[in-house]
Design an enzyme around this catalytic site. Structure first.
Site, PDB file in Angstrom:
ATOM      1  N   SER A  92      46.393  24.617  57.701  1.00 52.94           N
ATOM      2  CA  SER A  92      46.933  25.824  58.267  1.00 52.94           C
ATOM      3  C   SER A  92      47.224  26.987  56.994  1.00 52.94           C
ATOM      4  O   SER A  92      47.751  26.154  55.960  1.00 52.94           O
ATOM      5  CB  SER A  92      47.974  25.618  59.385  1.00 52.94           C
ATOM      6  OG  SER A  92      49.182  25.153  58.403  1.00 52.94           O
TER       7      SER A  92
ATOM      8  N   GLY B  11      45.195  22.253  70.465  1.00 51.07           N
ATOM      9  CA  GLY B  11      46.316  21.807  71.035  1.00 51.07           C
ATOM     10  C   GLY B  11      46.298  20.520  71.965  1.00 51.07           C
ATOM     11  O   GLY B  11      46.496  20.396  73.211  1.00 51.07           O
ATOM     12  N   ALA B  12      45.333  19.519  71.256  1.00 51.30           N
ATOM     13  CA  ALA B  12      44.966  18.417  72.104  1.00 51.30           C
ATOM     14  C   ALA B  12      45.814  17.057  71.994  1.00 51.30           C
ATOM     15  O   ALA B  12      45.299  16.146  72.086  1.00 51.30           O
ATOM     16  CB  ALA B  12      43.258  18.403  71.916  1.00 51.30           C
TER      17      ALA B  12
ATOM     18  N   SER C  59      50.257  17.504  66.333  1.00 51.16           N
ATOM     19  CA  SER C  59      51.513  16.879  66.955  1.00 51.16           C
ATOM     20  C   SER C  59      51.772  15.447  67.216  1.00 51.16           C
ATOM     21  O   SER C  59      52.748  14.956  66.486  1.00 51.16           O
ATOM     22  CB  SER C  59      51.979  17.739  68.240  1.00 51.16           C
ATOM     23  OG  SER C  59      52.219  19.033  68.314  1.00 51.16           O
TER      24      SER C  59
ATOM     25  N   ASP D 275      41.077  33.360  63.735  1.00 51.61           N
ATOM     26  CA  ASP D 275      41.595  33.283  64.982  1.00 51.61           C
ATOM     27  C   ASP D 275      42.035  34.551  65.500  1.00 51.61           C
ATOM     28  O   ASP D 275      43.055  35.238  64.913  1.00 51.61           O
ATOM     29  CB  ASP D 275      42.968  32.516  64.987  1.00 51.61           C
ATOM     30  CG  ASP D 275      43.388  32.368  66.363  1.00 51.61           C
ATOM     31  OD1 ASP D 275      43.194  32.954  67.212  1.00 51.61           O
ATOM     32  OD2 ASP D 275      44.667  31.679  66.523  1.00 51.61           O
TER      33      ASP D 275
ATOM     34  N   ASP E  55      42.397  26.143  59.591  1.00 52.06           N
ATOM     35  CA  ASP E  55      42.850  26.158  60.743  1.00 52.06           C
ATOM     36  C   ASP E  55      43.839  27.500  61.158  1.00 52.06           C
ATOM     37  O   ASP E  55      44.603  27.625  60.575  1.00 52.06           O
ATOM     38  CB  ASP E  55      43.926  24.825  61.064  1.00 52.06           C
ATOM     39  CG  ASP E  55      44.215  24.754  62.462  1.00 52.06           C
ATOM     40  OD1 ASP E  55      43.452  25.105  63.321  1.00 52.06           O
ATOM     41  OD2 ASP E  55      45.406  24.142  62.647  1.00 52.06           O
ATOM     42  N   HIS E  56      43.319  28.025  62.154  1.00 54.29           N
ATOM     43  CA  HIS E  56      43.950  29.299  62.514  1.00 54.29           C
ATOM     44  C   HIS E  56      43.959  30.675  61.504  1.00 54.29           C
ATOM     45  O   HIS E  56      45.158  30.791  61.192  1.00 54.29           O
ATOM     46  CB  HIS E  56      45.353  29.292  63.103  1.00 54.29           C
ATOM     47  CG  HIS E  56      45.130  28.193  64.407  1.00 54.29           C
ATOM     48  ND1 HIS E  56      45.057  28.772  65.598  1.00 54.29           N
ATOM     49  CD2 HIS E  56      45.460  27.002  64.785  1.00 54.29           C
ATOM     50  CE1 HIS E  56      45.026  28.136  66.660  1.00 54.29           C
ATOM     51  NE2 HIS E  56      45.455  26.832  66.021  1.00 54.29           N
TER      52      HIS E  56
ATOM     53  N   GLU F  25      37.533  32.143  68.031  1.00 53.43           N
ATOM     54  CA  GLU F  25      38.398  31.763  69.265  1.00 53.43           C
ATOM     55  C   GLU F  25      38.404  32.797  70.313  1.00 53.43           C
ATOM     56  O   GLU F  25      38.523  33.933  70.071  1.00 53.43           O
ATOM     57  CB  GLU F  25      39.717  31.091  69.042  1.00 53.43           C
ATOM     58  CG  GLU F  25      40.746  30.787  70.509  1.00 53.43           C
ATOM     59  CD  GLU F  25      41.947  30.257  69.926  1.00 53.43           C
ATOM     60  OE1 GLU F  25      42.123  29.804  68.599  1.00 53.43           O
ATOM     61  OE2 GLU F  25      42.590  29.989  70.847  1.00 53.43           O
TER      62      GLU F  25
ATOM     63  N   ASN G  70      41.494  19.175  67.938  1.00 54.01           N
ATOM     64  CA  ASN G  70      42.425  19.393  66.920  1.00 54.01           C
ATOM     65  C   ASN G  70      43.622  18.464  67.339  1.00 54.01           C
ATOM     66  O   ASN G  70      44.312  18.597  68.406  1.00 54.01           O
ATOM     67  CB  ASN G  70      42.696  20.837  67.172  1.00 54.01           C
ATOM     68  CG  ASN G  70      41.757  21.617  66.278  1.00 54.01           C
ATOM     69  OD1 ASN G  70      40.843  21.258  65.941  1.00 54.01           O
ATOM     70  ND2 ASN G  70      42.097  22.863  66.003  1.00 54.01           N
TER      71      ASN G  70
HETATM   72  P1  13P Z   1      48.615  19.876  68.637  1.00 53.59           P
HETATM   73  O1  13P Z   1      49.877  20.748  68.767  1.00 53.59           O
HETATM   74  O2  13P Z   1      48.377  19.684  70.304  1.00 53.59           O
HETATM   75  O3  13P Z   1      48.400  18.746  67.897  1.00 53.59           O
HETATM   76  O4  13P Z   1      47.400  21.036  68.289  1.00 53.59           O
HETATM   77  C1  13P Z   1      47.059  21.182  67.093  1.00 53.59           C
HETATM   78  C2  13P Z   1      46.247  22.314  67.076  1.00 53.59           C
HETATM   79  O5  13P Z   1      45.495  22.899  67.772  1.00 53.59           O
HETATM   80  C3  13P Z   1      45.858  22.662  65.519  1.00 53.59           C
HETATM   81  O6  13P Z   1      45.040  23.874  65.503  1.00 53.59           O
HETATM   82  O1  G3H Z   2      47.928  25.007  65.695  1.00 53.66           O
HETATM   83  C1  G3H Z   2      48.544  24.738  64.650  1.00 53.66           C
HETATM   84  C2  G3H Z   2      48.558  23.506  63.997  1.00 53.66           C
HETATM   85  O2  G3H Z   2      49.695  22.529  64.604  1.00 53.66           O
HETATM   86  C3  G3H Z   2      49.403  23.802  62.467  1.00 53.66           C
HETATM   87  O3  G3H Z   2      50.799  24.138  62.556  1.00 53.66           O
HETATM   88  O4  G3H Z   2      50.876  26.196  61.392  1.00 53.66           O
HETATM   89  O5  G3H Z   2      52.834  24.702  61.638  1.00 53.66           O
HETATM   90  O6  G3H Z   2      51.074  23.974  60.098  1.00 53.66           O
HETATM   91  P1  G3H Z   2      51.512  24.863  61.314  1.00 53.66           P
HETATM   92 ZN    ZN Z   3      45.332  25.025  67.054  1.00 52.47          ZN
END
Ligand code: 13P
Ligand code: G3H
Ligand code: ZN
Length: 309
Positions: free
Chosen positions: A50, A212-213, A257, A104, A82-83, A134, A254
């Site tokens: 990220s 968010g999985a 968490s 994103d 990511d994002h 997205e 993804n």
């Molecule tokens: P979680 O917070 O559910 O693990 O999602 C992570 C995610 O979507 C990273 O882009």
């Molecule tokens: O969706 C986001 C990921 O969980 C990454 O989180 O931006 O805190 O690194 P972060």
């Molecule tokens: Zn995400």
């Protein structure tokens, strides 16, 4: 083996009814825990970074860690942003050796999302890099942004978005959310499989991504709370629902968490039971093993990609 893009991985995953895990990486122990699990399972892998991770660890350290993982495991690994918040961040990752980026634009109006995404796709494709876009917005906490309600993806928009932007995969909102609090206490976890099915009909063969999985395993939350943590009401997406999605059009899932929870539970337990320890290796070793166990659990229970490398 050099980094791969996700093109081949997604084609096989779509046809084979499984998904590839995209795990967030922030430091060496996380990279090692994930890649050890994937190597043992002979599973294809996406390591994702990220903007926050780049800020925390620095681009160059993360690239070198992933290069080490490639050399160590000989697995097909894609390195993904990511994002990606804007064109500049995507460009910096493309120029800096990533094989895949996400732009994103989900919070932008539809036309602006198309324009921003198309710009990234043009640059990425000219450099052999693939792009995830997205449509729709997940509820939940992501960096400093807290979105209260889902804006489910409108299946009526997906064809136009994919055609006009040229994206290689599409993240959608069907009820998953970022973070460890995905449903309110007492609320029944559910996903909009009807939307997923309609998108599959409108985009046959096209790889879909679920953000968010994480499943927020109750035993881990209990352990965190037992050893001084305070995470009341943490709830995730049931594993069987994610498995169902992976058998359909979802090719990338993804997970961040659940890795954070695994690591935190291990560290809290270790510190509580070994109060005299002060050598980081003593507590980071079990934390790394906890990451590995979690990734193996995902490969088996959710992704179905064991032996597909
Ligand atoms: P979680 O917070 O559910 O693990 O999602 C992570 C995610 O979507 C990273 O882009
Ligand atoms: O969706 C986001 C990921 O969980 C990454 O989180 O931006 O805190 O690194 P972060
Ligand atoms: Zn995400």
């Amino acid at each position: 083996m050099p980094l791969v893009t996700t093109t081949e991985m997604f084609k096989k995953a779509y046809d084979g009814g499984y998904a590839i895990g995209a795990f967030n990486v922030n430091n060496m122990e996380i990279v090692q825990g994930i890649t050890e699990a994937a190597a043992e399972e002979s599973a294809p892998l996406i390591l994702q970074v990220s903007a926050g991770a780049r800020k925390y660890a620095k681009h160059v350290y993360l690239i070198k860690l992933v290069e080490a993982a490639l050399e160590d495991t000989h697995l097909p690994i894609a390195l993904h942003l990511d994002h990606g918040p804007d064109f500049e961040t995507c460009k910096s990752c493309i120029d800096g050796g990533f094989s895949s980026v996400m732009i994103d634009g989900s919070s932008l109006p539809f036309a602006d999302n198309i324009a921003e995404t198309k710009k990234v796709v043009e640059y990425a494709h000219a450099h052999g890099v693939v792009v995830e876009g997205e449509l729709g917005q997940l509820a939940g906490v992501e960096d400093d942004v807290n979105v209260e309600h889902h804006s489910y993806t409108d299946p009526g928009q997906v064809q136009e978005f994919v055609e006009k932007t040229g994206v290689d995969s599409l993240a959608i909102a069907i009820g998953t959310s970022h973070g460890a609090y995905k449903f309110k206490p007492g609320q029944k976890p559910q996903l909009r499989f009807d939307i997923l099915e309609e998108i599959k009909v409108r985009l046959p063969g096209f790889p879909i991504v679920l953000h968010g999985a994480s499943s927020v395993i109750p035993e881990l939350v209990e352990k965190i709370n037992k050893y001084g943590g305070n995470m009341p009401d943490a709830i995730g997406i049931p594993e069987d629902m994610l498995r169902q999605a992976a058998q359909g059009a979802v090719c990338k899932i993804n997970i961040d968490s659940d890795l954070r929870l695994a690591m935190t539970a291990s560290l809290r337990e270790h510190m509580a039971l070994n109060p005299a320890d002060f050598d980081p290796r003593q507590y980071l070793k079990p934390a790394r093993a906890a990451i590995k166990d979690m990734v193996q659990r995902k490969i088996t229970n959710v992704l179905g990609c064991s032996g597909k490398a």
